[in-house]
Design a protein around this motif. Structure first.
Motif, PDB file in Angstrom:
ATOM      1  N   GLY A  55       0.816  -1.201   0.000  1.00 37.31           N
ATOM      2  CA  GLY A  55       0.000   0.000   0.000  1.00 37.31           C
ATOM      3  C   GLY A  55       0.849   1.251   0.000  1.00 37.31           C
ATOM      4  N   GLU A  56       0.360   2.269  -0.703  1.00 36.26           N
ATOM      5  CA  GLU A  56       1.073   3.533  -0.792  1.00 36.26           C
ATOM      6  C   GLU A  56       0.908   4.326   0.496  1.00 36.26           C
ATOM      7  N   VAL A  57       1.912   5.166   0.790  1.00 32.66           N
ATOM      8  CA  VAL A  57       1.794   6.085   1.918  1.00 32.66           C
ATOM      9  C   VAL A  57       0.579   6.985   1.688  1.00 32.66           C
ATOM     10  N   GLY A  58      -0.213   7.163   2.734  1.00 32.09           N
ATOM     11  CA  GLY A  58      -1.444   7.924   2.623  1.00 32.09           C
ATOM     12  C   GLY A  58      -2.667   7.042   2.564  1.00 32.09           C
ATOM     13  N   GLU A  60      -4.376   3.128   3.821  1.00 35.37           N
ATOM     14  CA  GLU A  60      -4.208   2.103   4.853  1.00 35.37           C
ATOM     15  C   GLU A  60      -3.385   0.946   4.302  1.00 35.37           C
ATOM     16  N   PRO A  61      -2.244   0.642   4.922  1.00 35.11           N
ATOM     17  CA  PRO A  61      -1.419  -0.447   4.417  1.00 35.11           C
ATOM     18  C   PRO A  61      -1.938  -1.808   4.877  1.00 35.11           C
ATOM     19  N   THR A  62      -1.551  -2.815   4.155  1.00 29.75           N
ATOM     20  CA  THR A  62      -1.828  -4.194   4.549  1.00 29.75           C
ATOM     21  C   THR A  62      -0.533  -4.821   5.058  1.00 29.75           C
ATOM     22  N   LEU A  63      -0.562  -5.337   6.262  1.00 35.09           N
ATOM     23  CA  LEU A  63       0.605  -5.984   6.856  1.00 35.09           C
ATOM     24  C   LEU A  63       0.423  -7.490   6.812  1.00 35.09           C
ATOM     25  N   THR A  64       1.480  -8.179   6.434  1.00 40.68           N
ATOM     26  CA  THR A  64       1.464  -9.635   6.389  1.00 40.68           C
ATOM     27  C   THR A  64       2.646 -10.158   7.194  1.00 40.68           C
ATOM     28  N   PHE A  65       2.364 -11.123   8.043  1.00 42.85           N
ATOM     29  CA  PHE A  65       3.422 -11.690   8.885  1.00 42.85           C
ATOM     30  C   PHE A  65       2.999 -13.080   9.339  1.00 42.85           C
ATOM     31  N   GLU A  66       3.997 -13.851   9.772  1.00 39.80           N
ATOM     32  CA  GLU A  66       3.735 -15.201  10.253  1.00 39.80           C
ATOM     33  C   GLU A  66       3.056 -15.145  11.615  1.00 39.80           C
ATOM     34  N   GLN A  67       2.044 -15.971  11.803  1.00 44.37           N
ATOM     35  CA  GLN A  67       1.317 -16.023  13.076  1.00 44.37           C
ATOM     36  C   GLN A  67       1.541 -17.375  13.774  1.00 44.37           C
ATOM     37  N   PRO A  68       1.612 -17.333  15.105  1.00 46.87           N
ATOM     38  CA  PRO A  68       1.575 -16.129  15.940  1.00 46.87           C
ATOM     39  C   PRO A  68       2.882 -15.348  15.859  1.00 46.87           C
ATOM     40  N   PHE A  69       2.741 -14.020  15.904  1.00 42.76           N
ATOM     41  CA  PHE A  69       3.899 -13.130  15.885  1.00 42.76           C
ATOM     42  C   PHE A  69       4.465 -13.077  17.303  1.00 42.76           C
ATOM     43  N   ARG A  77      10.932   0.056  13.358  1.00 41.73           N
ATOM     44  CA  ARG A  77      11.808   0.379  12.226  1.00 41.73           C
ATOM     45  C   ARG A  77      11.080   1.335  11.287  1.00 41.73           C
ATOM     46  N   VAL A  78      11.863   2.136  10.564  1.00 42.32           N
ATOM     47  CA  VAL A  78      11.305   3.024   9.557  1.00 42.32           C
ATOM     48  C   VAL A  78      11.050   2.210   8.303  1.00 42.32           C
ATOM     49  N   GLU A  79       9.810   2.189   7.853  1.00 39.33           N
ATOM     50  CA  GLU A  79       9.463   1.464   6.631  1.00 39.33           C
ATOM     51  C   GLU A  79       9.578   2.376   5.416  1.00 39.33           C
ATOM     52  N   THR A  80       9.151   3.639   5.579  1.00 39.34           N
ATOM     53  CA  THR A  80       9.253   4.627   4.507  1.00 39.34           C
ATOM     54  C   THR A  80       9.649   5.959   5.119  1.00 39.34           C
ATOM     55  N   GLU A  81      10.670   6.593   4.574  1.00 39.13           N
ATOM     56  CA  GLU A  81      11.083   7.904   5.067  1.00 39.13           C
ATOM     57  C   GLU A  81      10.205   8.987   4.452  1.00 39.13           C
ATOM     58  N   GLY A  82       9.816   9.965   5.275  1.00 42.69           N
ATOM     59  CA  GLY A  82       8.968  11.039   4.799  1.00 42.69           C
ATOM     60  C   GLY A  82       9.736  12.089   4.033  1.00 42.69           C
ATOM     61  N   THR A  83       9.005  12.902   3.296  1.00 44.29           N
ATOM     62  CA  THR A  83       9.614  13.976   2.505  1.00 44.29           C
ATOM     63  C   THR A  83       9.142  15.352   2.961  1.00 44.29           C
ATOM     64  N   GLY A  84       8.332  15.400   4.041  1.00 41.47           N
ATOM     65  CA  GLY A  84       7.839  16.675   4.551  1.00 41.47           C
ATOM     66  C   GLY A  84       8.794  17.295   5.545  1.00 41.47           C
ATOM     67  N   GLU A  85       8.255  18.189   6.365  1.00 44.16           N
ATOM     68  CA  GLU A  85       9.091  18.870   7.347  1.00 44.16           C
ATOM     69  C   GLU A  85       9.607  17.907   8.407  1.00 44.16           C
ATOM     70  N   GLU A  86      10.854  18.117   8.805  1.00 40.01           N
ATOM     71  CA  GLU A  86      11.413  17.324   9.897  1.00 40.01           C
ATOM     72  C   GLU A  86      10.826  17.827  11.203  1.00 40.01           C
ATOM     73  N   ALA A 164       1.432  -0.247  11.889  1.00 36.34           N
ATOM     74  CA  ALA A 164       2.017   0.686  10.929  1.00 36.34           C
ATOM     75  C   ALA A 164       1.530   2.074  11.314  1.00 36.34           C
ATOM     76  N   ILE A 165       2.453   2.995  11.523  1.00 35.54           N
ATOM     77  CA  ILE A 165       2.138   4.351  11.966  1.00 35.54           C
ATOM     78  C   ILE A 165       2.662   5.333  10.926  1.00 35.54           C
ATOM     79  N   GLU A 166       1.779   6.154  10.392  1.00 36.25           N
ATOM     80  CA  GLU A 166       2.172   7.135   9.391  1.00 36.25           C
ATOM     81  C   GLU A 166       2.010   8.542   9.948  1.00 36.25           C
ATOM     82  N   VAL A 167       3.066   9.330   9.886  1.00 30.22           N
ATOM     83  CA  VAL A 167       3.034  10.700  10.392  1.00 30.22           C
ATOM     84  C   VAL A 167       2.424  11.598   9.327  1.00 30.22           C
ATOM     85  N   VAL A 168       1.268  12.187   9.643  1.00 23.00           N
ATOM     86  CA  VAL A 168       0.573  13.026   8.667  1.00 23.00           C
ATOM     87  C   VAL A 168       0.711  14.517   8.969  1.00 23.00           C
ATOM     88  N   GLY A 169       1.251  14.849  10.147  1.00 22.32           N
ATOM     89  CA  GLY A 169       1.418  16.263  10.456  1.00 22.32           C
ATOM     90  C   GLY A 169       1.986  16.463  11.843  1.00 22.32           C
TER      91      GLY A 169
END
Length: 322
Positions: A55-58, A60-69, A77-86, A164-169
């Motif tokens: 899924g694209e940033v912005g 809702e992503p789909t997460l897949t992992f082995e269960q039980p986790f 961990r950072v999955e995608t680095e942002g391009t907005g203000e630090e 998955a946590i996305e910083v929107v502002g």
């Protein structure tokens, strides 16, 4: 501690019992959040690295992992680095997040589904160091993966959680707008350089019998509506002695709650609904719209709120609606 708005997300990040949502108790919990005494192991890191994200940033992503986790310590961990203000290390972030059960891979909470962003205060000492550390130096638009291990408690077992946590502002820390000259006779308010207010009760001040709502700064944002989740800064004193009884400025992070639904005292619900984001509002709240009249006898005093009978003065900065 009311920090991320959804209770499950708050429990996964803070591991602390929810507070009452009353302003003067907003930073207290019924138990201490457990300290992260051990860093994530190589196995923990590998487990999170194995989580796949679609899924694209912005969106809702789909997460897949082995269960039980299964992990032994919180890991991020950072999955995608942002391009907005630090953003600074102690920023109050507006985030979207989706939480999966590590037990069976089902979605247990999603801001995309709920239709409202949440709030993540990086300056809050109860947030896991793992997520604070990984957010350091990141920018708006970043997407971070976080996982917490299964937790045993008196309430039972909470399974491991994968998020998955996305910083929107970045949420402002103070009101921003046009200053308003208040009428004479009200409690005086002065602001420090960083926006921290000081309230002075005038000599001979007579407590009002009705709620006083006086904007000090008029913001240009949307008007607050009943039922919305709103983030505030606040500073409160009593008129009887001018002493501070609670302050988000002193507590270290803004306060997020639902407004207009009885989650906070009536004076807040009545006085803040209709005000705009970016505003700073002076509230003078009689006991009837705060914590009730003073107890009449010792028996009543045993169950009365500590602020029963007090007229309260708040300076409230309306920071964001989520």
């Amino acid at each position: 501690m009311r920090r991320l708005a959804a209770a499950l997300i708050a429990s996964s990040l803070l591991l602390a019992a929810c507070s009452s949502d009353e302003p003067e108790e907003s930073t207290e919990t019924s138990e201490e959040a457990p300290e992260e005494t051990t860093e994530a192991t190589a196995e923990d890191v590998a487990a999170l690295e194995a989580v796949t994200v679609e899924g694209e940033v912005g969106e809702e992503p789909t997460l897949t992992f082995e269960q039980p986790f299964e992990i032994t310590n919180p890991v991020a961990r950072v999955e995608t680095e942002g391009t907005g203000e630090e953003f600074p290390a102690d920023a109050q972030l507006a985030v979207d997040a989706v939480t999966y059960s590590g037990e069976d891979g089902t979605v247990v909470n999603s801001t995309w589904e709920n239709g409202a962003t949440d709030s993540l205060p990086l300056g809050d000492p109860q947030i896991f160091p793992a997520i604070i550390d990984v957010m350091a130096g990141q920018s708006v638009g970043s997407r971070v993966l976080f996982a917490s291990p299964a937790i045993e408690s008196e309430q039972g077992t909470q399974p491991a959680l994968v998020m998955a946590i996305e910083v929107v502002g970045v949420v402002p820390t103070r009101a921003e707008g046009e200053a308003v000259e208040p009428p004479e006779g009200l409690p005086g308010v002065t602001l420090a350089e960083d926006g921290t207010p000081t309230i002075e009760i005038p000599e001979g001040y007579e407590d009002p019998t009705e709620l006083v709502v006086q904007p000090l700064i008029e913001g240009s944002g949307d008007a607050v509506e009943a039922g919305q989740t709103v983030t505030f800064q606040y500073h409160g004193v009593t008129t009887s002695d001018g002493e501070v009884f609670d302050s988000s400025w002193a507590n270290g992070s803004p306060f997020t709650t639902t407004i207009g639904t009885g989650a906070v005292i009536a004076g807040w619900d009545e006085g803040l609904v209709g005000q705009t984001v970016g505003s700073q509002v002076l509230l003078v709240i009689p006991p009837e719209q705060a914590y009730g009249p003073a107890p009449e006898d010792e028996e009543a005093a045993e169950t009365a709120h500590a602020l029963a009978g007090e007229t309260l003065v708040f300076v409230v900065d309306i920071l964001a609606i989520s």
